[in-house]
Design a protein around this motif. Structure first.
Motif, PDB file in Angstrom:
ATOM      1  N   ARG A 166     -10.981  -6.314  -8.005  1.00 41.63           N
ATOM      2  CA  ARG A 166     -10.115  -7.232  -7.445  1.00 41.63           C
ATOM      3  C   ARG A 166      -9.975  -8.181  -8.842  1.00 41.63           C
ATOM      4  O   ARG A 166      -8.903  -8.430  -9.682  1.00 41.63           O
ATOM      5  CB  ARG A 166      -9.094  -7.745  -6.962  1.00 41.63           C
ATOM      6  N   ALA A 215      -4.833   1.162 -13.723  1.00 39.76           N
ATOM      7  CA  ALA A 215      -5.071   0.012 -14.307  1.00 39.76           C
ATOM      8  C   ALA A 215      -5.686   1.168 -15.706  1.00 39.76           C
ATOM      9  O   ALA A 215      -7.584   1.208 -15.579  1.00 39.76           O
ATOM     10  CB  ALA A 215      -6.452  -0.743 -13.720  1.00 39.76           C
ATOM     11  N   GLU A 268      -6.820   1.858 -18.760  1.00 43.25           N
ATOM     12  CA  GLU A 268      -7.502   1.283 -19.387  1.00 43.25           C
ATOM     13  C   GLU A 268      -8.495   0.576 -18.866  1.00 43.25           C
ATOM     14  O   GLU A 268     -10.303   1.004 -19.883  1.00 43.25           O
ATOM     15  CB  GLU A 268      -7.260  -0.230 -20.261  1.00 43.25           C
ATOM     16  N   LEU A 305     -10.708  -5.546 -12.584  1.00 47.79           N
ATOM     17  CA  LEU A 305      -9.779  -4.940 -13.258  1.00 47.79           C
ATOM     18  C   LEU A 305      -8.248  -6.325 -13.174  1.00 47.79           C
ATOM     19  O   LEU A 305      -7.260  -5.443 -13.823  1.00 47.79           O
ATOM     20  CB  LEU A 305     -10.151  -3.844 -12.697  1.00 47.79           C
ATOM     21  N   GLU A 306      -8.581  -7.003 -12.735  1.00 47.48           N
ATOM     22  CA  GLU A 306      -7.525  -8.126 -12.428  1.00 47.48           C
ATOM     23  C   GLU A 306      -6.176  -7.590 -12.426  1.00 47.48           C
ATOM     24  O   GLU A 306      -4.993  -7.516 -12.517  1.00 47.48           O
ATOM     25  CB  GLU A 306      -6.531  -8.490 -14.450  1.00 47.48           C
ATOM     26  N   LEU A 307      -6.638  -7.405 -10.648  1.00 47.04           N
ATOM     27  CA  LEU A 307      -5.684  -6.220 -10.315  1.00 47.04           C
ATOM     28  C   LEU A 307      -4.834  -7.682  -9.624  1.00 47.04           C
ATOM     29  O   LEU A 307      -5.584  -8.118  -8.328  1.00 47.04           O
ATOM     30  CB  LEU A 307      -6.325  -5.614  -8.783  1.00 47.04           C
ATOM     31  N   ARG A 350      -0.452  -5.334 -18.471  1.00 48.11           N
ATOM     32  CA  ARG A 350      -1.275  -5.285 -18.891  1.00 48.11           C
ATOM     33  C   ARG A 350      -2.486  -4.728 -20.275  1.00 48.11           C
ATOM     34  O   ARG A 350      -0.515  -4.350 -20.917  1.00 48.11           O
ATOM     35  CB  ARG A 350      -2.133  -4.245 -18.083  1.00 48.11           C
ATOM     36  N   LEU A 370      -4.721 -14.740  -8.624  1.00 46.48           N
ATOM     37  CA  LEU A 370      -6.195 -14.912  -9.598  1.00 46.48           C
ATOM     38  C   LEU A 370      -6.251 -15.676 -11.082  1.00 46.48           C
ATOM     39  O   LEU A 370      -6.620 -15.644 -11.812  1.00 46.48           O
ATOM     40  CB  LEU A 370      -6.119 -13.310 -10.276  1.00 46.48           C
TER      41      LEU A 370
END
Lengths: 98, 348
Positions: free
Chosen positions: A35, A20, A22, A38-40, B222, B276
């Motif tokens: 998670r 990640a 950024e 950071l949207e992992l 991303r 998610l």
């Protein structure tokens, strides 16, 4: 942070830089889910563990995933095992002694 | 004589901007070697040579916008003399606006293969984003305009599959663990093999079923955008190999280093939201395909077993089908087969 925790935190930052790029670790709430913040996804998280295993020699088994949800929790988990590897028989914290 | 042409990376693709050559005249290439790089709405793509041969003449020049199918280079076949092939073909100047591409010395060629951002004159990800959004918009709008979708959903118990996976992964280092996404992909592919009306393409009103289940995996990038790389032969690969293929192609998609074979010939699409995401996703069929499978978030939910309410991890599986090609019964059969397949993870 103990020396082991500093090493662990740096390894996490370096590993995340490739996953990640950024992300700003300083802006992450260390108590909440890393998670989610950071949207992992599951592949990202597994890649993070593969990197940490390669850098620190510490494996996080699936059964322990619940214990490493936040940045602080992950750092502590890795640091404890790292300290054990480096000095077997000593406990990880500053109070540790022979 | 072999022609290297610009492949299509999707029904919505019309052209691409040529970025740079990775080979030079006189160089022998094998199938799969990267010949050149082109910039598309899906990002910079490495174009692979589909056949072995020796490069004879390079026709495309950096900066040119070329249509799908345009001949980019000529190669000599086995037994042919590449210089004779180069001399016999139309001069590179025959291409609109082209000048003969300078042959690169190997040292220069090596230096010219830097990190991706430097190689793309079309600009970094931020500049590419509007193009990608436009391409997605065009494909999705076309799908909704042309394809009469039907939608089915089934909640599938995956406690059995997850328990099996956890037991298998317990003794494996992170690098060898298998994720549920791979297990689910295998189960989806095997179920699709038994419902051929969901796998293939609708071209000019005629359905062309496909023998192989090449699954396009919807992947979020991303910073925004989607790309759908293909996992080939998903029904045939053993689980560890499937996990590796999936992890590799997703890594290439996220690093922006996809190859032409990653974007070629998918015959069905799978969209997985992962943990998610939301509970279920109803996909939009990607023309000219005729179905799209969706998997929502795995979560612990109430489940009835033997007349009792228990807690079990489940997933909402969806199927959107093209009603011109299949009916609800086919879609329902697929979902039933998928549920059954996940009850026997050891057979996947």
């Amino acid at each position: 942070m103990t020396e082991a925790e500093t090493i662990a935190r740096r390894a996490i930052a370096d590993a995340l830089a490739g996953i990640a790029p950024e992300a700003e670790l300083a802006q992450v709430d260390p108590a909440r889910s890393l998670r989610a913040q950071l949207e992992l996804d599951s592949f990202d998280f597994l890649n993070l563990l593969v990197e940490l295993h390669a850098r620190l020699g510490v494996e996080v088994p699936e059964a322990a995933y619940g214990q490493v949800d936040g940045l602080d929790a992950l750092t502590r988990y890795l640091a404890q095992r790292l300290a054990q590897r480096l000095a077997p028989g000593r406990s990880a914290g500053p109070e540790g002694g022979p | 004589m072999i022609e290297l042409t610009l492949p299509s990376f999707g029904a919505d693709m019309e052209d691409a901007v040529f970025v740079e050559w990775r080979v030079q005249p006189g160089q022998a290439v094998r199938r799969g070697d990267i010949a050149c790089v082109v910039e598309t709405q899906k990002g910079a793509i490495d174009v692979e040579a589909w056949q072995a041969g020796t490069v004879a003449s390079l026709l495309a020049e950096p900066g040119q916008t070329l249509p799908v199918g345009q001949v980019l280079a000529r190669l000599a076949d086995e037994g042919e003399d590449w210089q004779a092939v180069a001399a016999a073909g139309p001069a590179p100047a025959a291409m609109p606006g082209a000048a003969p591409a300078p042959a690169m010395a190997p040292a220069v060629a090596a230096a010219a293969a830097p990190a991706r951002p430097a190689a793309a004159p079309a600009g970094p990800a931020a500049a590419r984003a509007p193009g990608m959004r436009a391409a997605i918009a065009a494909a999705m709008a076309r799908s909704k305009r042309e394809i009469p979708h039907y939608y089915l959903r089934q909640e599938v118990q995956v406690e059995t599959a997850l328990a099996w996976l956890e037991a298998a992964n317990a003794s494996l280092p992170p690098a060898r663990r298998i994720l549920f996404a791979a297990l689910a992909l295998k189960a989806v592919a095997l179920a699709l093999r038994q419902t051929p009306q969901l796998v293939g393409r609708l071209v000019e009103g005629r359905f062309e079923p496909a023998d192989a289940v090449h699954v396009g995996m919807v992947t979020a990038l991303r910073g925004g955008g989607l790309v759908v790389p293909t996992v080939h032969e998903a029904h045939r690969l053993p689980l560890p190999a499937l996990m590796e293929a999936l992890a590799d192609v997703l890594a290439r998609a996220r690093r922006g280093t996809l190859r032409s074979s990653d974007l070629a010939d998918s015959t069905v699409t799978l969209t997985q939201l992962g943990d998610l995401g939301a509970d279920s996703v109803h996909g939009v069929i990607y023309p000219p395909q005729v179905a799209i499978v969706g998997l929502g978030r795995v979560a612990a939910r109430p489940w009835v077993r033997d007349g009792q309410v228990v807690v079990a991890r489940t997933v909402h599986a969806t199927l959107a089908g093209d009603h011109r090609v299949s009916d609800g019964l086919v879609g329902a059969r697929f979902l039933g087969l998928l549920a059954e397949g996940l009850e026997h993870p050891e057979a996947l």
